[in-house]
Motif scaffolding. Structure first.
Motif, PDB file in Angstrom:
ATOM      1  N   ALA A   1       0.711  -1.129   0.143  1.00 54.43           N
ATOM      2  CA  ALA A   1       0.290  -0.898   0.003  1.00 54.43           C
ATOM      3  C   ALA A   1       1.399   1.339   0.470  1.00 54.43           C
ATOM      4  CB  ALA A   1      -1.022   0.246   1.018  1.00 54.43           C
ATOM      5  N   GLY A   2       2.082   1.159   0.583  1.00 46.80           N
ATOM      6  CA  GLY A   2       3.148   2.192   1.125  1.00 46.80           C
ATOM      7  C   GLY A   2       3.376   2.530  -0.484  1.00 46.80           C
ATOM      8  N   ILE A   3       3.995   1.683  -1.038  1.00 48.45           N
ATOM      9  CA  ILE A   3       4.527   1.737  -2.767  1.00 48.45           C
ATOM     10  C   ILE A   3       3.156   2.078  -3.359  1.00 48.45           C
ATOM     11  CG2 ILE A   3       5.778   0.807  -4.625  1.00 48.45           C
ATOM     12  CD1 ILE A   3       6.482  -1.231  -2.407  1.00 48.45           C
ATOM     13  N   ARG A   4       2.035   1.610  -3.755  1.00 48.67           N
ATOM     14  CA  ARG A   4       1.805   2.253  -3.693  1.00 48.67           C
ATOM     15  C   ARG A   4       1.338   3.685  -4.558  1.00 48.67           C
ATOM     16  NH1 ARG A   4      -4.671  -0.193  -5.261  1.00 48.67           N
ATOM     17  NH2 ARG A   4      -5.523   0.940  -6.963  1.00 48.67           N
ATOM     18  N   VAL A   5       0.894   3.853  -3.515  1.00 51.06           N
ATOM     19  CA  VAL A   5       1.023   5.749  -2.894  1.00 51.06           C
ATOM     20  C   VAL A   5       1.931   6.721  -2.834  1.00 51.06           C
ATOM     21  CG1 VAL A   5       0.127   7.414  -0.807  1.00 51.06           C
ATOM     22  CG2 VAL A   5      -1.047   5.155  -0.770  1.00 51.06           C
ATOM     23  N   MET A   6       2.811   5.752  -2.888  1.00 51.62           N
ATOM     24  CA  MET A   6       3.881   6.677  -3.527  1.00 51.62           C
ATOM     25  C   MET A   6       4.542   7.444  -4.588  1.00 51.62           C
ATOM     26  SD  MET A   6       6.682   6.219  -0.170  1.00 51.62           S
ATOM     27  CE  MET A   6       6.644   4.900   0.286  1.00 51.62           C
ATOM     28  N   THR A   7       3.851   5.433  -5.743  1.00 50.95           N
ATOM     29  CA  THR A   7       4.390   5.763  -7.144  1.00 50.95           C
ATOM     30  C   THR A   7       3.699   6.534  -7.760  1.00 50.95           C
ATOM     31  OG1 THR A   7       3.389   3.218  -6.977  1.00 50.95           O
ATOM     32  CG2 THR A   7       6.248   3.563  -7.087  1.00 50.95           C
ATOM     33  N   GLU A   8       2.325   6.642  -7.026  1.00 49.83           N
ATOM     34  CA  GLU A   8       1.225   7.049  -7.486  1.00 49.83           C
ATOM     35  C   GLU A   8       1.115   8.359  -7.237  1.00 49.83           C
ATOM     36  OE1 GLU A   8      -2.411   5.566  -6.006  1.00 49.83           O
ATOM     37  OE2 GLU A   8      -2.357   4.365  -7.297  1.00 49.83           O
ATOM     38  N   ALA A   9       2.113   9.204  -6.547  1.00 50.48           N
ATOM     39  CA  ALA A   9       1.900  10.746  -5.750  1.00 50.48           C
ATOM     40  C   ALA A   9       3.411  11.147  -7.390  1.00 50.48           C
ATOM     41  CB  ALA A   9       2.456  11.045  -4.572  1.00 50.48           C
ATOM     42  N   LEU A  10       4.592  10.284  -7.168  1.00 48.04           N
ATOM     43  CA  LEU A  10       5.284  10.870  -8.141  1.00 48.04           C
ATOM     44  C   LEU A  10       4.573  10.439  -9.563  1.00 48.04           C
ATOM     45  CD1 LEU A  10       8.484   8.294  -6.812  1.00 48.04           C
ATOM     46  CD2 LEU A  10       7.969  10.922  -6.438  1.00 48.04           C
ATOM     47  N   ALA A  11       3.971   9.796 -10.072  1.00 47.05           N
ATOM     48  CA  ALA A  11       3.124   9.639 -10.843  1.00 47.05           C
ATOM     49  C   ALA A  11       2.362  10.751 -11.449  1.00 47.05           C
ATOM     50  CB  ALA A  11       2.765   8.393 -12.053  1.00 47.05           C
ATOM     51  N   ASP A  12       2.280  11.122 -10.796  1.00 44.27           N
ATOM     52  CA  ASP A  12       0.961  12.031 -11.155  1.00 44.27           C
ATOM     53  C   ASP A  12       1.230  13.879 -10.700  1.00 44.27           C
ATOM     54  OD1 ASP A  12      -1.206  10.325 -11.455  1.00 44.27           O
ATOM     55  OD2 ASP A  12      -1.477  10.124  -9.457  1.00 44.27           O
ATOM     56  N   GLY A  13       2.770  13.344 -10.129  1.00 46.46           N
ATOM     57  CA  GLY A  13       3.519  14.857 -10.040  1.00 46.46           C
ATOM     58  C   GLY A  13       2.758  15.655  -9.167  1.00 46.46           C
ATOM     59  N   VAL A  14       2.388  14.889  -7.610  1.00 47.58           N
ATOM     60  CA  VAL A  14       2.118  15.970  -6.786  1.00 47.58           C
ATOM     61  C   VAL A  14       3.361  15.547  -6.293  1.00 47.58           C
ATOM     62  CG1 VAL A  14       1.108  15.394  -4.693  1.00 47.58           C
ATOM     63  CG2 VAL A  14      -0.318  14.309  -6.830  1.00 47.58           C
TER      64      VAL A  14
ATOM     65  N   TYR B   1      11.429  10.449  -1.206  1.00 43.87           N
ATOM     66  CA  TYR B   1       9.980   8.842  -1.405  1.00 43.87           C
ATOM     67  C   TYR B   1      10.860   7.698  -2.046  1.00 43.87           C
ATOM     68  CZ  TYR B   1       5.454  11.200  -1.519  1.00 43.87           C
ATOM     69  OH  TYR B   1       4.890  11.717  -0.112  1.00 43.87           O
ATOM     70  N   VAL B   2      10.990   8.154  -3.184  1.00 46.46           N
ATOM     71  CA  VAL B   2      12.393   6.676  -4.244  1.00 46.46           C
ATOM     72  C   VAL B   2      13.653   5.936  -3.175  1.00 46.46           C
ATOM     73  CG1 VAL B   2      14.304   6.053  -5.996  1.00 46.46           C
ATOM     74  CG2 VAL B   2      12.782   8.380  -5.687  1.00 46.46           C
ATOM     75  N   LEU B   3      13.567   6.626  -1.785  1.00 48.52           N
ATOM     76  CA  LEU B   3      14.545   6.158  -0.888  1.00 48.52           C
ATOM     77  C   LEU B   3      13.333   5.033  -0.186  1.00 48.52           C
ATOM     78  CD1 LEU B   3      16.878   7.753   0.357  1.00 48.52           C
ATOM     79  CD2 LEU B   3      17.266   6.621  -0.752  1.00 48.52           C
ATOM     80  N   ARG B   4      11.847   5.940   0.234  1.00 46.37           N
ATOM     81  CA  ARG B   4      10.864   5.273   1.442  1.00 46.37           C
ATOM     82  C   ARG B   4      10.560   3.739  -0.206  1.00 46.37           C
ATOM     83  NH1 ARG B   4       7.154  10.218   3.012  1.00 46.37           N
ATOM     84  NH2 ARG B   4       6.259   8.029   3.521  1.00 46.37           N
ATOM     85  N   VAL B   5      10.554   4.193  -1.416  1.00 42.17           N
ATOM     86  CA  VAL B   5      10.164   2.976  -1.702  1.00 42.17           C
ATOM     87  C   VAL B   5      10.867   2.128  -2.101  1.00 42.17           C
ATOM     88  CG1 VAL B   5       9.552   2.191  -4.318  1.00 42.17           C
ATOM     89  CG2 VAL B   5       7.873   4.636  -3.491  1.00 42.17           C
ATOM     90  N   ARG B   6      12.136   1.461  -1.768  1.00 44.31           N
ATOM     91  CA  ARG B   6      13.090   1.572  -2.086  1.00 44.31           C
ATOM     92  C   ARG B   6      13.138   0.745  -0.789  1.00 44.31           C
ATOM     93  NH1 ARG B   6      19.673   2.390  -2.688  1.00 44.31           N
ATOM     94  NH2 ARG B   6      20.429   0.542  -1.833  1.00 44.31           N
ATOM     95  N   GLY B   7      13.505   1.022   0.669  1.00 44.43           N
ATOM     96  CA  GLY B   7      13.074   0.598   1.965  1.00 44.43           C
ATOM     97  C   GLY B   7      11.913  -0.597   2.019  1.00 44.43           C
ATOM     98  N   GLU B   8      10.920   0.185   1.294  1.00 39.40           N
ATOM     99  CA  GLU B   8       9.648  -1.324   1.370  1.00 39.40           C
ATOM    100  C   GLU B   8       9.576  -2.136   0.103  1.00 39.40           C
ATOM    101  OE1 GLU B   8       7.079  -0.562   2.680  1.00 39.40           O
ATOM    102  OE2 GLU B   8       8.050   0.942   4.169  1.00 39.40           O
ATOM    103  N   THR B   9      10.517  -2.014  -0.505  1.00 40.24           N
ATOM    104  CA  THR B   9      10.639  -3.027  -1.404  1.00 40.24           C
ATOM    105  C   THR B   9      11.841  -3.730  -0.634  1.00 40.24           C
ATOM    106  OG1 THR B   9      10.438  -1.286  -3.505  1.00 40.24           O
ATOM    107  CG2 THR B   9      11.762  -3.705  -3.438  1.00 40.24           C
ATOM    108  N   ASP B  10      12.374  -3.272   0.277  1.00 38.27           N
ATOM    109  CA  ASP B  10      13.819  -4.045   0.506  1.00 38.27           C
ATOM    110  C   ASP B  10      12.662  -5.040   1.392  1.00 38.27           C
ATOM    111  OD1 ASP B  10      16.470  -3.757  -0.672  1.00 38.27           O
ATOM    112  OD2 ASP B  10      16.556  -2.062   0.313  1.00 38.27           O
TER     113      ASP B  10
END
Length: 312
Positions: A114-127, A137-146
């Motif tokens: 859920a966290g990855i989805r929210v952050m990637t949508e924010a990046l994709a939508d330019g928010v 945001y990228v570092l947080r996505v990487r952390g959740e991926t790990d």
């Protein structure tokens, strides 16, 4: 003769059927014993009826044969019933653990996904457009991926352990090297006066000790000790968790068990670290135990020493 035998054996068989029906929710071992005794008793009743309820040579022979058959079949039936009962209990426990694991894994996977989805949508939508925020945001996505990758690795390791595919190479391994690789935090104290050489796989032993140390680090300062007792080497990992309730001590190494503490999104893993540690140490020919000690609990790992051990 057939009608007389049927008239005498029928009621016994019917009584046995009723008895078995009433015992259907009881002990499987006892039911197996009764299941064997009912046809024997019905056979004996039929023979006695055919003999006219007279003690003849035929009756005597029948009694001897039924007695011998009883001595052989009843113990076998009881052992078989006990074996089936234990297997059934194991299957029920395994199914319960499987369902619990699936439920908890699903819970733990939803949070990072859920966290990855929210952050990637924010990046994709330019928010998020500020470079610093984008990097965060990228570092947080990487952390959740790990975190997700760690869960998958744990599940794969646990599946290998349960399938009996973990076969460590039995070779001398300096315990000092293993502990030095595991300990990488200033919160871990190492108190060792003698460094033994153990017999086992360095990867498996290192993974098991790392899981124990990582689990202990969640509760403050950790103390690692090592020593020798007879032909075995031991390592203890002490934490400051405040102790484990006696009812939970026997369940610590169950898959996905985390006691009564609340599960929070910040927790990593899926409760697989301790079961994996136990499985790896068992594959090394050792054992892992847990007990309350001081202000926390103590995990003790025992593994065989290598032949002709000298101090390292």
């Amino acid at each position: 003769m057939a009608l007389i035998g049927l008239a005498c054996a029928g009621p016994v068989a019917a009584l046995g059927t009723v008895l078995l029906h009433r015992m259907r929710r009881g002990s499987l071992t006892v039911s197996m014993g009764v299941l064997v005794l009912v046809p024997l008793a019905a056979t004996l009743a039929g023979i006695i009826g055919i003999c006219g309820f007279m003690y003849t040579q035929q009756t005597q022979a029948a009694l001897v044969v039924c007695g011998l058959v009883t001595l052989i079949t009843v113990p076998v039936a009881l052992l078989l019933g006990r074996s089936i009962s234990r297997h059934s209990v194991w299957e029920r426990e395994a199914e319960r653990a499987r369902r619990e694991l699936v439920s908890w894994i699903s819970h733990d996977l939803r949070t990072p996904l859920a966290g990855i989805r929210v952050m990637t949508e924010a990046l994709a939508d330019g928010v998020v457009s500020d470079p610093a925020e984008v990097r965060d945001y990228v570092l947080r996505v990487r952390g959740e991926t790990d975190r997700l990758s760690g869960m998958v690795d744990d599940l794969f390791e646990l599946s290998r352990i349960n399938a009996g595919e973990v076969r460590p190479r039995r070779e001398p391994v300096p315990l000092r090297d293993v502990i030095e690789d595991v300990v990488g935090s200033p919160s871990v104290r190492v108190e060792v006066t003698e460094w033994p050489v153990v017999l086992g796989g360095e990867r498996e032993l290192g993974r098991a000790l790392r899981n124990l140390v990582d689990n202990a680090l969640r509760h403050g300062t950790v103390t690692v000790r090592a020593g020798v007792t007879g032909d075995d080497a031991w390592v203890t990992v002490d934490d400051e968790c405040g102790g484990i309730p006696d009812d939970d001590l026997e369940r610590v190494f169950e898959v996905a068990f985390r006691g009564g503490s609340a599960r929070t999104p910040g927790e990593s893993g899926a409760g697989l670290g301790l079961p994996i540690a136990q499985g790896l140490v068992t594959a090394l020919g050792g054992s892992v135990t847990v007990s309350n000690c001081g202000s926390g609990c103590r995990f003790r790992v025992t593994v065989p020493r290598a032949p002709q051990v000298g101090r390292v």
